[in-house]
Scaffold this active site. Structure first.
Site, short mmCIF file in Angstrom:
data_model
loop_
_atom_site.label_atom_id
_atom_site.label_comp_id
_atom_site.label_asym_id
_atom_site.label_seq_id
_atom_site.Cartn_x
_atom_site.Cartn_y
_atom_site.Cartn_z
CG ASP A 16 15.12 -102.14 28.25
OD1 ASP A 16 15.84 -103.14 28.74
OD2 ASP A 16 14.07 -101.79 28.69
CB SER A 17 13.73 -105.57 25.78
OG SER A 17 13.28 -105.48 27.04
CB CYS A 79 18.11 -104.66 28.99
SG CYS A 79 17.19 -105.98 28.79
CG ASN A 80 19.18 -106.09 35.09
OD1 ASN A 80 19.95 -106.10 35.88
ND2 ASN A 80 18.09 -105.20 35.04
CB THR A 81 17.09 -110.05 29.86
OG1 THR A 81 16.01 -109.51 31.01
CG2 THR A 81 16.74 -111.37 29.24
CD GLU A 164 7.79 -102.87 27.55
OE1 GLU A 164 7.40 -102.53 26.37
OE2 GLU A 164 8.87 -102.63 28.00
CB CYS A 198 13.57 -106.37 35.81
SG CYS A 198 12.75 -106.08 34.20
CG HIS A 200 10.40 -103.17 32.20
ND1 HIS A 200 11.71 -103.52 31.45
CD2 HIS A 200 9.67 -102.92 31.10
CE1 HIS A 200 11.27 -103.57 30.03
NE2 HIS A 200 10.06 -103.06 29.96
N1 DGL Z 1 14.25 -104.56 31.32
C1 DGL Z 1 14.64 -105.67 30.74
C2 DGL Z 1 15.72 -106.02 32.35
O1 DGL Z 1 16.30 -105.34 32.79
C3 DGL Z 1 13.91 -106.94 30.42
C4 DGL Z 1 12.86 -106.86 29.97
C5 DGL Z 1 12.28 -108.06 29.06
O2 DGL Z 1 12.02 -108.98 29.45
O3 DGL Z 1 12.16 -107.59 28.05
O4 DGL Z 1 16.01 -107.35 32.50
#
Ligand code: DGL
Length: 280
Positions: A16-17, A79-81, A164, A198, A200
């Site tokens: 993940d990011s 991570c979805n992004t 974060e 997302c 998070h």
């Molecule tokens: N956790 C990430 C997601 O599911 C995105 C977090 C980010 O913007 O870095 O999209």
């Protein structure tokens, strides 16, 4: 084909990011406790959600290569992004050159597959980063699997920074959470299911619920991604046999290990072993 990659079995890589993927990791560990895992958080370069396609793809590919070098044969983009912006290119263009026998999977497809049995009226909302919303990945996937479901999105660019920075439970968070949920529900007043698109966002559930009618289903992805991975392993013995099983989990971050340990405690109920790593 990269000849330097070890053919020996190794851990499952979870990427993940930042910390968000920990919400997925904890559910995967519950469903598949016997496997070994490496979690890699690119905390030094988070958030990805506001970055361009090219940059998210470049960063995600670097992380996947690093996890392969660390012995992973299977990597989950938790991570979805990254799943929205990089997964397909990596699967189609990069894997054949890196190693045709390794796999990279994402979180969008398993989440969408679960939708069919959850929504009662086929009105679904999705809250996600700007990157995921702009990619249209969710509507495209929903359209393929459930053409009768309408899905409306709302980008929540402030939510990842709130998590974060460990501000998700504080008053300042209310402003942004209320604003985005109100905006989503104004776009479709019949929404009966909201996907937290997302990784998070599950951390923000207590506040999300304050601004959402209790009849609305709030979907966290972890459970569905974990069930789907379990099913995948049972259908792919050739990948399963490449994954070691000693119930060990190691954490890597591109930022400070102290900061990672402190923030990870919001997501995980255990003391963890964290190492710093560079992935550029
Ligand atoms: N956790 C990430 C997601 O599911 C995105 C977090 C980010 O913007 O870095 O999209």
């Amino acid at each position: 084909m990269n000849a330097s990659l070890s053919k020996k079995p190794g851990p499952i890589g979870i990427f993940d990011s930042g910390y968000g993927g920990l919400t997925i990791l904890s559910k995967i560990k519950e469903a598949l406790p016997e496997y070994d895992y490496i979690y890699l958080g690119d905390n030094a370069r988070t958030p990805y959600g506001t970055r361009s396609f090219e940059v998210v793809y470049e960063f995600t590919l670097q992380a996947v290569k690093k996890l392969f070098e660390m012995g992973c044969h299977l990597v989950i983009l938790a991570c979805n992004t990254a799943s929205a912006k990089a997964l397909r290119s990596i699967q189609i263009n990069d894997l054949p050159q890196l190693d045709v026998n390794r796999r990279v999977l994402g979180v969008i497809r398993p989440t969408v597959e679960a939708l069919g049995t959850i929504t009662r009226n086929n009105h679904v909302g999705i809250l996600a980063t700007s990157g995921t919303i702009l990619s249209e990945s969710y509507p495209l996937e929903v359209n393929k699997l459930f053409p009768n479901i309408s899905i409306i999105g709302e980008a929540c660019p402030m939510w990842v920074p709130l998590v974060e920075n460990n501000e998700g439970a504080n008053e300042g968070a209310d402003y942004f959470i209320k604003k985005n949920i109100t905006s989503l529900l104004n776009k479709d007043k019949d929404i009966d299911t909201i996907i937290l698109g997302c990784t998070h966002y599950p951390i923000l559930i207590p506040k999300i619920k304050e601004y959402t009618a209790k009849e609305i289903n709030i979907i966290s992805q972890g459970k569905y991604v974990a069930e789907s991975l379990k099913d995948y392993m049972s259908r792919h013995p050739e990948i399963d046999s490449k994954c070691t099983k000693n119930s060990k989990c190691t954490f890597y971050t591109t930022e400070s290990t102290e900061k990672f340990k402190e923030s990870a405690s919001i997501f995980l109920d255990e003391s963890i072993d964290v190492h710093k790593i560079a992935i550029e």
